[in-house]
Motif scaffolding. Structure first.
Motif, PDB file in Angstrom:
ATOM      1  N   GLY A  70       0.428  12.929 -23.329  1.00 39.48           N
ATOM      2  CA  GLY A  70       0.792  12.118 -22.179  1.00 39.48           C
ATOM      3  C   GLY A  70       2.282  12.009 -21.956  1.00 39.48           C
ATOM      4  N   GLY A  71       3.092  12.755 -22.701  1.00 35.05           N
ATOM      5  CA  GLY A  71       4.533  12.767 -22.514  1.00 35.05           C
ATOM      6  C   GLY A  71       5.046  14.183 -22.485  1.00 35.05           C
ATOM      7  N   VAL A  72       6.299  14.358 -22.079  1.00 33.50           N
ATOM      8  CA  VAL A  72       6.871  15.695 -22.067  1.00 33.50           C
ATOM      9  C   VAL A  72       7.309  16.044 -23.472  1.00 33.50           C
ATOM     10  CG1 VAL A  72       8.743  17.140 -21.236  1.00 33.50           C
ATOM     11  CG2 VAL A  72       7.617  15.574 -19.703  1.00 33.50           C
ATOM     12  N   VAL A  73       6.622  16.962 -24.107  1.00 38.55           N
ATOM     13  CA  VAL A  73       7.002  17.446 -25.425  1.00 38.55           C
ATOM     14  C   VAL A  73       6.858  18.955 -25.437  1.00 38.55           C
ATOM     15  CG1 VAL A  73       6.274  15.341 -26.605  1.00 38.55           C
ATOM     16  CG2 VAL A  73       4.665  17.236 -26.375  1.00 38.55           C
ATOM     17  N   ALA A  74       7.561  19.576 -26.349  1.00 35.15           N
ATOM     18  CA  ALA A  74       7.427  21.013 -26.515  1.00 35.15           C
ATOM     19  C   ALA A  74       6.324  21.293 -27.515  1.00 35.15           C
ATOM     20  CB  ALA A  74       8.742  21.617 -26.999  1.00 35.15           C
ATOM     21  N   ASP A  75       5.595  22.383 -27.299  1.00 36.49           N
ATOM     22  CA  ASP A  75       4.597  22.777 -28.294  1.00 36.49           C
ATOM     23  C   ASP A  75       5.297  23.517 -29.418  1.00 36.49           C
ATOM     24  OD1 ASP A  75       5.127  25.350 -27.407  1.00 36.49           O
ATOM     25  OD2 ASP A  75       3.289  25.532 -26.251  1.00 36.49           O
ATOM     26  N   GLU A  76       4.504  24.136 -30.298  1.00 39.27           N
ATOM     27  CA  GLU A  76       5.119  24.782 -31.459  1.00 39.27           C
ATOM     28  C   GLU A  76       6.025  25.947 -31.085  1.00 39.27           C
ATOM     29  OE1 GLU A  76       0.882  26.288 -30.927  1.00 39.27           O
ATOM     30  OE2 GLU A  76       1.945  24.364 -30.913  1.00 39.27           O
ATOM     31  N   GLN A  77       5.823  26.512 -29.877  1.00 38.61           N
ATOM     32  CA  GLN A  77       6.714  27.576 -29.414  1.00 38.61           C
ATOM     33  C   GLN A  77       7.844  27.008 -28.554  1.00 38.61           C
ATOM     34  OE1 GLN A  77       3.137  28.253 -29.071  1.00 38.61           O
ATOM     35  NE2 GLN A  77       3.363  29.188 -31.077  1.00 38.61           N
ATOM     36  N   ARG A  78       7.979  25.672 -28.547  1.00 38.81           N
ATOM     37  CA  ARG A  78       9.015  25.004 -27.746  1.00 38.81           C
ATOM     38  C   ARG A  78       8.863  25.328 -26.273  1.00 38.81           C
ATOM     39  NH1 ARG A  78      13.138  22.592 -30.192  1.00 38.81           N
ATOM     40  NH2 ARG A  78      14.672  23.086 -28.589  1.00 38.81           N
ATOM     41  N   ARG A  79       7.621  25.246 -25.793  1.00 40.54           N
ATOM     42  CA  ARG A  79       7.353  25.428 -24.369  1.00 40.54           C
ATOM     43  C   ARG A  79       6.889  24.100 -23.777  1.00 40.54           C
ATOM     44  NH1 ARG A  79       6.547  30.074 -21.656  1.00 40.54           N
ATOM     45  NH2 ARG A  79       4.780  29.235 -20.514  1.00 40.54           N
ATOM     46  N   VAL A  80       7.498  23.739 -22.672  1.00 42.40           N
ATOM     47  CA  VAL A  80       7.132  22.522 -21.965  1.00 42.40           C
ATOM     48  C   VAL A  80       6.069  22.851 -20.929  1.00 42.40           C
ATOM     49  CG1 VAL A  80       7.992  20.906 -20.208  1.00 42.40           C
ATOM     50  CG2 VAL A  80       9.289  21.262 -22.301  1.00 42.40           C
ATOM     51  N   THR A  81       5.130  21.926 -20.732  1.00 40.61           N
ATOM     52  CA  THR A  81       4.193  22.030 -19.617  1.00 40.61           C
ATOM     53  C   THR A  81       4.370  20.782 -18.760  1.00 40.61           C
ATOM     54  OG1 THR A  81       2.589  23.292 -20.895  1.00 40.61           O
ATOM     55  CG2 THR A  81       1.786  22.207 -18.918  1.00 40.61           C
ATOM     56  N   ARG A  82       4.866  20.964 -17.551  1.00 40.23           N
ATOM     57  CA  ARG A  82       5.107  19.860 -16.626  1.00 40.23           C
ATOM     58  C   ARG A  82       3.935  19.709 -15.666  1.00 40.23           C
ATOM     59  NH1 ARG A  82      10.645  18.402 -15.595  1.00 40.23           N
ATOM     60  NH2 ARG A  82       9.905  17.607 -13.595  1.00 40.23           N
ATOM     61  N   HIS A  83       3.680  18.473 -15.267  1.00 40.37           N
ATOM     62  CA  HIS A  83       2.776  18.175 -14.160  1.00 40.37           C
ATOM     63  C   HIS A  83       3.538  17.256 -13.215  1.00 40.37           C
ATOM     64  CE1 HIS A  83      -0.107  19.686 -17.072  1.00 40.37           C
ATOM     65  NE2 HIS A  83      -0.928  19.885 -16.073  1.00 40.37           N
ATOM     66  N   ASP A  84       3.927  17.789 -12.062  1.00 41.43           N
ATOM     67  CA  ASP A  84       4.737  17.044 -11.097  1.00 41.43           C
ATOM     68  C   ASP A  84       3.948  16.756  -9.836  1.00 41.43           C
ATOM     69  OD1 ASP A  84       7.508  16.856 -12.200  1.00 41.43           O
ATOM     70  OD2 ASP A  84       7.311  19.027 -12.278  1.00 41.43           O
ATOM     71  N   THR A  85       3.995  15.524  -9.366  1.00 46.03           N
ATOM     72  CA  THR A  85       3.456  15.227  -8.050  1.00 46.03           C
ATOM     73  C   THR A  85       4.400  15.777  -6.986  1.00 46.03           C
ATOM     74  OG1 THR A  85       4.607  13.115  -7.946  1.00 46.03           O
ATOM     75  CG2 THR A  85       2.376  13.115  -8.895  1.00 46.03           C
ATOM     76  N   LEU A  86       3.883  15.926  -5.772  1.00 49.43           N
ATOM     77  CA  LEU A  86       4.726  16.385  -4.668  1.00 49.43           C
ATOM     78  C   LEU A  86       5.854  15.391  -4.422  1.00 49.43           C
ATOM     79  CD1 LEU A  86       5.329  18.333  -2.356  1.00 49.43           C
ATOM     80  CD2 LEU A  86       3.663  17.076  -0.960  1.00 49.43           C
ATOM     81  N   ALA A  87       5.550  14.105  -4.496  1.00 46.04           N
ATOM     82  CA  ALA A  87       6.586  13.087  -4.275  1.00 46.04           C
ATOM     83  C   ALA A  87       7.712  13.215  -5.294  1.00 46.04           C
ATOM     84  CB  ALA A  87       5.964  11.692  -4.334  1.00 46.04           C
ATOM     85  N   ARG A  88       7.356  13.471  -6.545  1.00 50.93           N
ATOM     86  CA  ARG A  88       8.399  13.615  -7.566  1.00 50.93           C
ATOM     87  C   ARG A  88       9.246  14.853  -7.302  1.00 50.93           C
ATOM     88  NH1 ARG A  88      10.056  12.197 -12.608  1.00 50.93           N
ATOM     89  NH2 ARG A  88      11.077  13.865 -13.751  1.00 50.93           N
ATOM     90  N   LEU A  89       8.593  15.953  -6.921  1.00 47.25           N
ATOM     91  CA  LEU A  89       9.348  17.167  -6.622  1.00 47.25           C
ATOM     92  C   LEU A  89      10.370  16.912  -5.525  1.00 47.25           C
ATOM     93  CD1 LEU A  89       9.529  20.323  -7.148  1.00 47.25           C
ATOM     94  CD2 LEU A  89       8.111  20.537  -5.105  1.00 47.25           C
ATOM     95  N   LEU A  90       9.965  16.180  -4.493  1.00 46.11           N
ATOM     96  CA  LEU A  90      10.868  15.914  -3.371  1.00 46.11           C
ATOM     97  C   LEU A  90      12.008  14.992  -3.785  1.00 46.11           C
ATOM     98  CD1 LEU A  90       8.339  15.538  -0.427  1.00 46.11           C
ATOM     99  CD2 LEU A  90       9.641  17.547  -1.158  1.00 46.11           C
ATOM    100  N   ARG A  91      11.768  14.118  -4.737  1.00 43.75           N
ATOM    101  CA  ARG A  91      12.843  13.226  -5.192  1.00 43.75           C
ATOM    102  C   ARG A  91      13.943  13.984  -5.917  1.00 43.75           C
ATOM    103  NH1 ARG A  91       8.618   9.558  -6.511  1.00 43.75           N
ATOM    104  NH2 ARG A  91       8.709  10.133  -8.719  1.00 43.75           N
TER     105      ARG A  91
END
Length: 259
Positions: free
Chosen positions: A168-189
């Motif tokens: 439920g938070g932004v963390v890197a996996d063991e390969q240090r890869r982030v997976t983001r989930h952005d709403t459209l409103a957040r993208l526009l901000r």
């Protein structure tokens, strides 16, 4: 119309390539390949509406197959390896001159920028800023984002605009890869003020998981329905959103004296 071939421009027919309803090669035993092919066809056909005769820049090279479809239609296609243009902090700085392209797109890229929350945010902000800089006034920037407000988000319990399923938070996996989930409103901000939304396409609106495509008859109906849902009133519930941003026509004009 769906893209007809998996390894060529729309309408092409090649030996061994099936012109199927999911837009990809026929691999009946692997629903994930079907879903990937369907999603790629949905994104590719929408992107191709914007590229004919235009100067195009591919940021991140996230989908070589879509670039293969774009190349014969556009006036020119350049690509950038963002790994070579990213600082240690995560900021992206493109070598291209300003106002050089009519279309800039980044596919399968925004969701995996950076290695933690701070570098991910910086990467997305700087990518959008640089895309706005190198596109001409009136040109378009297309990016795809993972949307938490979707059937897939509900199925996996994704609740926050930026998240990975496990924590439920932004963390890197063991390969240090982030997976983001952005709403459209957040993208526009976080997008530059000179970019305005002109279109949104919803991808994987009806199919939250690959296994759904394995169900006889229903799988085909769901896949066919995805083509309708992509541009429909349901598009905002897509697992992925392809967002089209247009740069203000006056963005690069110097201010008038006394303004």
């Amino acid at each position: 119309m769906p893209i007809q071939a998996a390894h060529g421009p729309p309408g092409a027919r090649e030996p061994g390539v099936s012109a199927t309803w999911w837009g990809g090669p026929q691999r009946a035993g692997n629903p994930s390949d079907r879903l990937s092919g369907l999603a790629q066809a949905l994104v590719g056909e929408a992107l191709l509406r914007h590229v004919p005769g235009r100067r195009v820049l591919d940021l991140g090279k996230g989908s070589p197959e879509i670039a293969h479809w774009v190349r014969p239609l556009c006036a020119s296609l350049d690509s950038v390896d963002l790994g070579l243009c990213t600082t240690d902090a995560g900021e992206i700085r493109l070598p291209q001159q300003g106002a050089r392209y009519d279309v800039v797109y980044a596919l399968r890229t925004v969701a995996h920028l950076g290695h933690d929350e701070a570098s991910s945010d910086l990467g997305v902000r700087s990518l959008l800023a640089e895309a706005a800089r190198v596109v001409v006034p009136g040109g378009v920037v297309l990016v795809d984002i993972n949307n938490p407000r979707s059937l897939r988000g509900f199925f996996y319990g994704i609740r926050h605009p930026i998240t990975v399923v496990a924590t439920g938070g932004v963390v890197a996996d063991e390969q240090r890869r982030v997976t983001r989930h952005d709403t459209l409103a957040r993208l526009l901000r976080i997008a530059p003020a000179c970019l305005d939304v002109v279109a949104v396409y919803g991808v994987r609106v009806l199919v939250p998981i690959a296994r759904a495509l394995r169900i006889p008859v229903l799988g085909r109906l769901l896949a066919a329905g995805e083509w309708w849902a992509r541009d429909s009133f349901l598009r905002g519930f897509g697992a992925h959103l392809l967002v089209v941003l247009r740069k203000d026509e006056d963005a690069d004009r110097p201010p008038r004296p006394g303004a």
